[in-house]
Structure formats: structure tokens, C-alpha cells
Design an enzyme around this catalytic site. Structure first.
Site, mmCIF file in Angstrom:
data_model
loop_
_atom_site.group_PDB
_atom_site.id
_atom_site.type_symbol
_atom_site.label_atom_id
_atom_site.label_comp_id
_atom_site.label_asym_id
_atom_site.label_seq_id
_atom_site.Cartn_x
_atom_site.Cartn_y
_atom_site.Cartn_z
ATOM 1 N N GLY A 1 0.942 -1.352 0.026
ATOM 2 C CA GLY A 1 -0.021 -0.194 0.120
ATOM 3 C C GLY A 1 0.762 1.297 -0.151
ATOM 4 C CD GLN B 1 3.556 -9.484 2.926
ATOM 5 O OE1 GLN B 1 2.661 -10.021 3.758
ATOM 6 N NE2 GLN B 1 3.855 -8.312 3.195
ATOM 7 C CB VAL C 1 6.986 5.355 12.382
ATOM 8 C CG1 VAL C 1 6.119 6.073 13.385
ATOM 9 C CG2 VAL C 1 7.359 6.083 11.124
ATOM 10 C CB CYS D 1 -3.881 -13.786 1.941
ATOM 11 S SG CYS D 1 -4.486 -14.894 0.618
ATOM 12 C CG ASP E 1 -2.787 -6.429 5.058
ATOM 13 O OD1 ASP E 1 -3.582 -6.191 4.041
ATOM 14 O OD2 ASP E 1 -1.640 -7.093 5.101
ATOM 15 C CE LYS F 1 -7.301 -6.506 8.431
ATOM 16 N NZ LYS F 1 -7.871 -5.210 8.304
ATOM 17 C CB THR F 2 -6.137 -9.729 -0.447
ATOM 18 O OG1 THR F 2 -6.794 -8.537 -1.171
ATOM 19 C CG2 THR F 2 -6.763 -10.508 0.315
ATOM 20 C CB ALA G 1 -6.882 -8.506 -4.674
ATOM 21 C CB CYS H 1 -8.875 -14.947 -1.449
ATOM 22 S SG CYS H 1 -7.906 -15.698 -0.462
#
Ligand code: FAD
Ligand code: UQ1
Length: 607
Positions: free
Chosen positions: A210, A239, A274, A357, A493, A501-502, A504, A536
Site C-alpha cells: 500500500g 508476499q 516510526v 489473505c 492491512d 486483507k489482501t 488485491a 483471494c
């Protein structure tokens, strides 16, 4: 009460931080002597690891250190980069290894990577005994929540306390200046810790799928020097390939590229972690003491893998049969476990937390099933899927298809079973029934694939202003704008967008975020809405895949005008051969925004 010499009480001193404390600490450290001693240690680090055997000899020390660093910290150290290694600790007891390095940067990399990996290997700076003592006491105070943070950098001890007032050392006296303290014990003197601030129009925190995507879009739009990405990792991993690495269809090396090659050239890469957010003052702090200010912030921190929440892990990964496709450290164990499997239970787990995923914990199982069949050991294998969830998959259309697959392949599925302990000596895995917490079941395993519990990274989870009650970044699920801070947006994510959460999903989110962040920068309200698209690719073997695509309400949102719940070779090749290019070239460079328009085209504008 904690004291670190006969007359100084750290706890008290932290409370009433004052000139007295400064003088006493100077006295305690014996200023010049301690500084000279510390300077001599400036090239050394100490490795603490469960992988250092108690019977190790001084002669094996260098080789052991290099191996641990390579396997568990993922940094390559060549022999000629090492000045000296020394075994510490008494014979037969727990050992540490001290290693002196020629390069300052390598030393820094080791310390940082060990922190990022969080897998039980600790690499710390080498400190004088007095500084070690002081750090030990400060860490106790941290455990008791009396100070916020303490760590070391270049032999200095840094500590921060949120409620303390920042102090400046001027001509030997401490002045109370403003809120949010961070003071350094530097050669036995305090000073402010923050380096000169940097400031950007856009700061992106996290350079994964992202973060890299958003940095690419905005650095090309805003130009050089306007965007910074804060990301500590040397490597960027694709991943989704790890599922194929586990099955021996791709190599781990194929799944990663150096971060320097993937982050956009027009963005400044701040290669740090961070360590805290200050959303009220539009700043983030990094672990080298920098303050980075922003006009707009995108948070893309992904998920933290919490293997250590399962008793016996991560240590059990160094024992036969225990593997996990979720980490580059343990994914190679999967193929090894398949190759070495002779007979018994092959157990696959799904934890009691959100995961990335959600299909990956069972993809590895279908690949294992086919591997066993191909190698003539399927009749010796008892395949078991123990999932914490009450369903096999969250979307009914694909769940129905998967129930057919497990039935046909004679795979046993146990719902609401959560892995809580691995006992490698007896090769046992302990599961808790989430509906009857007192009920524990022990499974003997020959192979155990673990999907770890996950959470957002601690630095985000601990920032109450930014997260919801579950610790996820609190954004509007459609606009991706933070619910309280309009100049902060989230992607991927780490957000609380209620979709699977992917990568895609990131493709589906990044176009919405591009539009809404541009609108915000132009002083307008966000107008683009995310539909929750996610996908997925449920790989069900070495040549088959169910291409699940759906929205945040669990409704299928399929690209192709065919039934995607069916296992298909075409979808397998889309996943294995096409997706990596779409990721590296399309997504990360900011061009691919998901299959929305392809879907419309395929369905003649009807979907
Ligand atoms: P990440 O890509 O994980 O990036 C987070 C970044 O934040 C990291 O680079 C990290 O170093 C950095 N970071 C962490 N802490 C800090 C800090 N304190 N300061 C600064 N930076 C920090 N998705 C699919 O679409 N299809 C699939 O088939 C698929 N299969 C998968 C199979 C497996 C085994 C796995 C593990 C994942 C799979 N995924 C799949 C999921 C996909 O990889 C993730 O959803 C995606 O990478 C999430 O992107 P992200 O940017 O949110 O997080
Ligand atoms: C996708 O867009 C994407 O991002 C690059 C993935 O991540 C690797 C995916 O796995 C999938 C399935 C998609 C969706 C794309 C199509 C064409 C179905």
C-alpha cells in the site's frame, strides 16, 4: 523503588526530572572514564539468541553468529566484515556472542533488522557495565509503564516519557521547555534527542504494497522532495508468492527485491522505524530521533506477526515439521516438511485474529495434499485443518466450493480450534476449543503449518488517537480518511476497513485514495467511495485455483463472466504467472487500480 546506586532513585528522579538528577547521573557514570570505556565498544554488538547452543566453543562462535544473522535476522555478514567475535557467559550456561564489525552501517542494520523480525533473536549495542545497569533499571520502569520508551543509539541511552516536560541542556542546566519529552543520556549528560525536523507535503508510513503504491502515485504528481516514505526494511517482498514458495513452485529469492529498487525515485526514503505518532501536531517520530512533519499522512503499516503468542514458538521452527508460509524466515520449512514427511498428521492452523489473505492458511493444505499424492504418501497422511473460525471461508459461494474440495480429498476440518502451544520434543500441538475454553485437544503432528496471530504493529496499536478498540487504524471504510484527523488516510492491512486483507484489496483501495487525497489537498471533501473489492486466489493444488473475488459485504464481485467458484487451470496461471508482473510493474508503480473496468468490460457494463 528502583535504585541504580546507593543514593540515586531512578523512579523518583524520573518523576522530578531536575538539575539534581543530571548532576547525580554525571556523578554515577563518572563522566570521562565511562565515556572512554564506551567509545572502545562503539563497533560491537551483542547477540542473544535461543539458537546459541550451551556447549558452543569460542572456535565455533564466528560461524554461529554469521548463521544466526543470516537465517533469523536476514542480513548477510561476510567473514571479512567481522573484526572479532567473542563468546560471553559461563560454560554450560546461556551464552551471548559479542561481534565487532568494521562497518557502522552494518552494525545499525543488524540491530534494526532484529527488532523488525521480532523472532526471539536480540541484537543490542554493547554498553559499559554502568550503562547496562542503568538501561536495565529503565527497562523495568518501562515495564511498569512509568516511562514511555527507552533504547540506545551509538552508546547513548534515550528515554521518553509522554507526561514529562521536554528538557534542554543549556550550559549544564536543565530547562523545562515544552510538552512531550525525549531526553538523551549522552556521555553522561542530557540533551534533546530530536534531530532537526524534516517536513514534507506527504509522508507515507510503511513501504509495503500500500505504501509503495501511494508514494509512487503522489511523488510523480507532486515532484521531487515533496513525498517521504518511512520504511526500515531492506527488502520488499511480494508476499502472495510465499504460498508458491512453500509448495516448491517458486524460490523465496524470486519473491523479494531490494527496497531501494522498488520505492519511487522521486520520493525520499527515510530508512527508519516510526516509533510514535503525534497526530495533533502533524508529526511522526523515528527511531533515530528524527521528527518528520507532514501536511498529509498515509498510514500503510501492514500487520505484525505474533508467533510469540503461541507457547513454544518461534523456537519450534528450528525443529522438524514446523513451518509457516507467512514469514520469509520460515516459509522454506514448508517444502522441507513435505519432503521429509513419512507418515502421520499434517495439521494446518488458522488463528483467532484477523489475518492477511484469509485463504492462505488452507491454500498450503491443498498444495500439501497434492504433493503427498504425487509422491505416493497421501495414504500415510492424515490432513487436518484446525481453524478458529466458525466457517471454512467467509463468503458462502466459495465456502460451498471449498467444502466440496475437502470432502473429495478426505481432509478433516475442525472449526473453532485455536492453536495455543507447540511442544516440539513430543511433536504435539495443543488447541483450545473457542466455544468451550476449558476443552484442550492435543494433536500429534508430523507436519504443522502455523498461521500466526496477527495485530497491527505496536507503534500504531499503542496510539489511542489513531486506532479503534481493536487496534486497527480508524478510517471511514468508504473514503479511507481517518475518522478524526482529516489529513490522515489509511490503506491496506492496518486499517479497520471490514474487508478481507489482501494486495488485491489494496489495488481496489489505491484509486479511491488517490482521488480522495488529491481532493483533500485541493481543500475539498473526499468524494470517491471504496466498494470493498478484494480477491483471494484460492490455489487448490499445483495447477488449479478458485478465483474468489468479493466485496465487504461478502457478495461475489467477479471479473470474468464464468463461474469463478470452480477450480480452473486458467486462474492458476493468472495467479502464478501474471499476478507478480501486475504487482511489481502495475501496482507498485501506481498504474494498476484493480480490475473494476475490466469487470465492466467483461460483463458488458452490467456489473
Ligand atoms: P505490507 O505489504 O505488509 O507492508 C507493511 C510495511 O510496513 C512493511 O514494509 C513494513 O516493513 C513496514 N513497517 C512495519 N512497521 C513499521 C514501522 N514501525 N515504521 C515504518 N514502517 C513499518 N494478497 C493477495 O492479494 N493475493 C494473494 O494471493 C495473497 N496471498 C498471500 C499469501 C501469504 C502467505 C501472505 C503472507 C500474504 C498474502 N496476501 C495476498 C496478502 C498481501 O500480501 C497483503 O495483504 C499486502 O502485502 C498488504 O499490504 P500492506 O501495505 O498493508 O502491508
Ligand atoms: C489483484 O489485483 C492483485 O493485486 C495486484 C492481486 O495481488 C497479488 C491478486 O491476487 C488478485 C487476484 C488481483 C485481482 C485481479 C484480477 C485480474 C482478478
Amino acid at each position: 523503588m528502583v535504585t541504580f546506586n546507593s543514593h540515586v532513585k531512578v523512579e523518583e528522579a524520573i518523576k522530578d526530572w531536575n538539575q539534581n538528577m543530571h548532576t547525580r547521573l554525571n556523578e554515577y557514570l563518572d563522566f570521562q572514564d565511562d565515556k572512554t570505556e564506551q567509545d572502545k565498544l562503539s563497533d560491537a554488538v551483542i547477540i542473544n539468541s535461543p539458537h546459541i547452543q550451551s556447549d558452543i566453543t569460542q572456535a565455533q562462535c564466528k560461524e554461529t553468529a554469521v548463521r544466526i544473522i543470516q537465517d533469523h535476522v536476514q542480513v548477510i555478514v561476510q567473514n571479512n566484515e567481522i573484526k572479532e567475535t567473542r563468546l560471553l557467559g559461563k560454560p554450560g550456561s546461556k551464552h551471548s556472542i559479542m561481534i565487532r564489525l568494521h562497518s557502522y552501517d552494518k552494525r545499525k542494520d543488524l540491530i534494526k533488522s532484529a527488532i523488525t523480525m521480532k523472532n526471539g533473536v536480540y541484537i543490542n549495542e554493547c554498553l559499559t557495565r554502568k550503562r547496562q545497569n542503568l538501561l536495565f533499571r529503565l527497562r523495568k520502569l518501562k515495564q511498569e509503564n512509568k516511562i514511555h520508551q527507552c533504547f540506545t543509539r551509538d552508546g547513548k541511552i534515550l528515554l521518553s516519557h509522554q507526561s514529562l516536560t521536554r528538557m534542554f541542556l543549556r550550559k549544564g542546566c536543565l530547562l523545562v521547555a515544552s510538552c512531550n519529552s525525549k531526553v538523551i543520556l549522552q556521555n553522561a549528560a542530557f540533551s534533546t534527542s530530536y534531530k532537526a525536523s524534516k517536513s514534507y507535503q506527504l509522508v507515507v508510513v510503511g513501504g509495503g504494497a500500500g505504501g509503495c503504491t501511494m508514494a509512487a502515485k503522489f511523488s510523480s504528481k507532486l515532484g521531487k522532495g515533496k513525498v517521504a516514505v518511512i520504511e526500515p526494511a531492506d527488502m520488499h517482498y511480494y508476499q502472495p508468492m510465499w504460498t508458491l514458495v512453500g509448495g516448491g513452485m517458486k524460490k523465496l529469492e524470486d519473491s523479494g527485491k531490494p527496497m531501494s529498487k522498488v520505492l519511487p525515485k522521486k520520493a525520499d526514503w527515510i530508512k527508519q522505524c516510526v516509533v510514535s505518532f503525534d497526530p495533533k501536531n502533524n508529526k511522526v517520530m523515528t527511531d533515530d530521533g528524527q521528527e518528520v512533519s507532514y501536511e498529509y499522512l498515509v498510514i500503510a503499516l501492514g500487520l505484525q506477526l505474533n508467533y510469540n503468542q503461541i507457547k513454544g514458538l518461534p523456537d519450534a521452527f528450528s525443529t522438524p515439521g514446523v513451518c509457516s508460509n507467512y514469514s520469509p524466515l520460515y516459509v522454506k520449512n514448508t517444502l522441507k516438511s513435505l519432503e521429509n514427511f513419512s507418515e502421520g498428521n499434517a495439521v494446518f492452523t488458522f488463528p483467532a485474529t484477523p489475518v492477511k489473505c484469509a485463504g492462505a492458511p488452507q491454500k498450503v493444505m491443498y498444495i500439501s495434499d497434492e504433493y503427498f499424492r504425487k509422491h505416493g504418501k497421501r495414504d500415510k497422511a492424515n490432513i487436518i485443518y484446525n481453524t478458529s473460525l466458525p466457517v471454512i471461508f467467509g463468503v458462502k459461494k466459495y465456502a460451498d466450493a471449498l467444502w466440496e474440495v475437502v470432502k473429495e480429498r478426505n481432509i478433516k476440518v475442525n472449526l473453532r480450534q485455536n492453536l495455543i502451544e507447540v511442544k516440539p520434543d513430543s511433536k504435539e500441538a495443543v488447541f483450545q476449543n473457542l466455544d468451550k475454553p476449558e476443552e484442550l485437544t492435543i494433536y500429534q503432528y508430523e507436519m504443522l503449518h502455523v498461521t500466526p496471530p496477527m495485530s497491527t504493529p505496536d507503534v500504531l496499536r499503542n496510539c489511542g488517537l489513531l486506532v479503534d478498540a481493536t487496534g486497527f487504524l480508524n478510517v471511514n471504510k468508504e473514503t479511507l480518511q481517518h475518522t478524526c484527523f482529516p489529513n490522515i488516510f489509511g490503506i491496506g492491512d492496518c486499517t479497520n476497513v471490514p474487508t478481507s486483507k489482501t494486495a488485491a484489496a489494496i489495488a481496489g483501495q489505491c484509486g479511491v485514495l488517490r482521488k480522495n487525497l488529491s481532493l483533500a489537498m485541493a481543500g475539498k471533501l473526499p468524494a470517491s467511495l471504496y466498494d470493498g473489492y478484494t480477491s483471494c486466489p484460492l490455489v487448490t493444488g499445483y495447477s488449479k485455483c478458485i478465483m474468489a473475488e468479493f466485496d465487504m459485504n461478502g457478495n461475489p464481485l467477479e471479473t470474468f463472466p464464468i463461474n469463478q467458484a470452480k477450480e480452473r487451470r486458467l486462474m492458476f496461471h493468472l495467479k502464478k504467472d501474471m499476478m507478480p508482473h501486475m504487482y511489481w510493474i502495475g501496482l507498485l508503480n501506481g498504474y494498476w487500480e484493480g480490475p473494476k473496468y475490466l469487470r465492466k468490460l467483461m460483463h458488458l457494463g452490467l456489473k
